[in-house]
Design an enzyme around this catalytic site. Structure first.
Site, PDB file in Angstrom:
ATOM      1  CE1 TYR A 104       0.499  -5.113   7.754  1.00 61.29           C
ATOM      2  CE2 TYR A 104      -0.513  -3.552   9.247  1.00 61.29           C
ATOM      3  CZ  TYR A 104      -0.605  -4.419   8.168  1.00 61.29           C
ATOM      4  OH  TYR A 104      -1.800  -4.569   7.520  1.00 61.29           O
ATOM      5  CG  HIS A 151      -1.906  -1.158   1.176  1.00 63.32           C
ATOM      6  ND1 HIS A 151      -3.127  -1.108   0.560  1.00 63.32           N
ATOM      7  CD2 HIS A 151      -1.799  -2.405   1.671  1.00 63.32           C
ATOM      8  CE1 HIS A 151      -3.740  -2.275   0.690  1.00 63.32           C
ATOM      9  NE2 HIS A 151      -2.949  -3.073   1.363  1.00 63.32           N
TER      10      HIS A 151
END
Length: 364
Positions: free
Chosen positions: A334, A67
């Site tokens: 992440y 993203h």
């Protein structure tokens, strides 16, 4: 566990038709990695997963590995009070207004990809409660995830890696992957007809993973949530502008705030909480937990979302992770992506280091 909770070969051309949905690895606002011993380190680690994202999309210093192309948004969440019976989280206190910093994005690790390249959009949010605790969540505009485990997701990334000779995924590898993973059927059915939307504002976003709400008695309730757009889609065709989503968002916000309804679905006994490929039946109890109101947008390189790691396991009292194996994996991956991009930012010409008070990894 107390109630209500879970007791827990297409033709060559057909694959090419929607291969980008799968091949662009961040099609899902979700990344996975090693956590808590679910895989031996020599088999799969956060580094190997993030390396695979880079192998698929290239390395773009200072950007998220998934993203990568997005915009910051800010506003607040207004609680309806209906979720307070199921969770003691302050964000659900009747009448409570909680500030939110969010981010809209499209899948993939290429920050220069055209907005129409994939049909999936993502919404990430950080709610900061008055008591300092945070709730972070990442959602996607699709109703199910293609696979249920980190291992399968890594295999999917590998199958979608572009062939150096063509610059596109090998249809045979994709076909082999899907043949070996029948659990992808629901996602594939959705992907066959999915089209890129013309606006972030008209999409609804699913949390996909199950979580648990914890009430004042300590009772746990298995839940999933969705942000449902209050703005109706107008059927507009996406323009030729490769960055039309940002332009549309700015235009809409100049006319006034944008709103979504947070709908929380409660599981019945037996509903799966460890499998994001399986939707719960439509007749499950759903509550309107409140309204998300977005008021402003800023560029991601200088906006308030830049230094936030939208780790979905950062949760306040009253919300807990479920037994879904993707959740601890997402958290680990992440963190790896965050450390890479912030280290690169510090060495880019004219770039500033992330602000210390953001504390993106803090579980506050």
């Amino acid at each position: 566990m107390t109630q209500p909770v879970s007791s827990r070969k297409y033709r060559h051309g057909r694959w090419l038709r929607w291969a980008p949905v799968v091949a662009v690895p961040a099609a899902f606002a979700l990344a996975f990695g090693y956590a808590g011993g679910w895989l031996a380190p020599h088999r799969l680690t956060p580094k190997r997963l993030i390396d695979q994202f880079q192998a698929n999309a290239g390395v773009h210093p200072g950007y998220r590995r998934n993203h990568a192309k997005g915009v910051c948004v800010s506003g607040y969440f207004q609680s309806s009070g209906q979720a307070a019976a199921y969770s003691v989280a302050q964000v659900f206190t009747p009448g409570q207004r909680t500030p939110v910093v969010g981010r809209f994005a499209i899948p993939g690790g290429n920050p220069y990809a055209p907005d129409s390249s994939v049909p999936i959009r993502s919404m990430a949010l950080r709610f900061t409660q008055a008591d300092g605790q945070q709730w972070r969540t990442g959602m996607n505009s699709m109703p199910v995830f293609p696979v249920a485990t980190p291992q399968a997701f890594y295999a999917q990334l590998q199958a979608g890696q572009p062939d150096p000779a063509t610059g596109k995924p090998d249809p045979a590898k994709l076909a082999a992957f899907f043949a070996a993973h029948p659990e992808t059927a629901a996602f594939r059915a959705w992907a066959r007809t999915a089209k890129p939307s013309a606006s972030f504002a008209t999409d609804s976003y699913w949390g996909l993973n199950a979580f648990e709400f914890v009430d004042s008695d300590g009772t746990r309730h298995a839940v999933r949530w969705q942000m449902v757009a209050q703005a109706a889609a107008d059927g507009a065709t996406p323009p030729d502008n490769p960055d039309y989503l940002d332009a549309d968002l700015r235009r809409r916000l100049a006319q006034g705030p944008l709103r979504w309804t947070l709908r929380v679905t409660l599981a019945n006994p037996g509903d799966p909480t460890d499998d994001a490929t399986r939707a719960w039946p439509a007749d499950r109890t759903t509550i309107d937990a409140g309204t998300l109101v977005l008021q402003a947008t800023e560029a991601q390189d200088s906006g308030p979302c830049r230094d936030i790691n939208y780790d979905p396991t950062v949760l306040p009292d009253g919300i807990a992770i479920s037994d879904d194996p993707l959740l601890p994996a997402r958290s680990a991956a992440y963190a790896d992506s965050y450390l890479r991009r912030t280290s690169e930012e510090a060495h880019l010409p004219g770039a500033a280091r992330p602000s210390a008070n953001t504390q993106p990894e803090a579980r506050r």
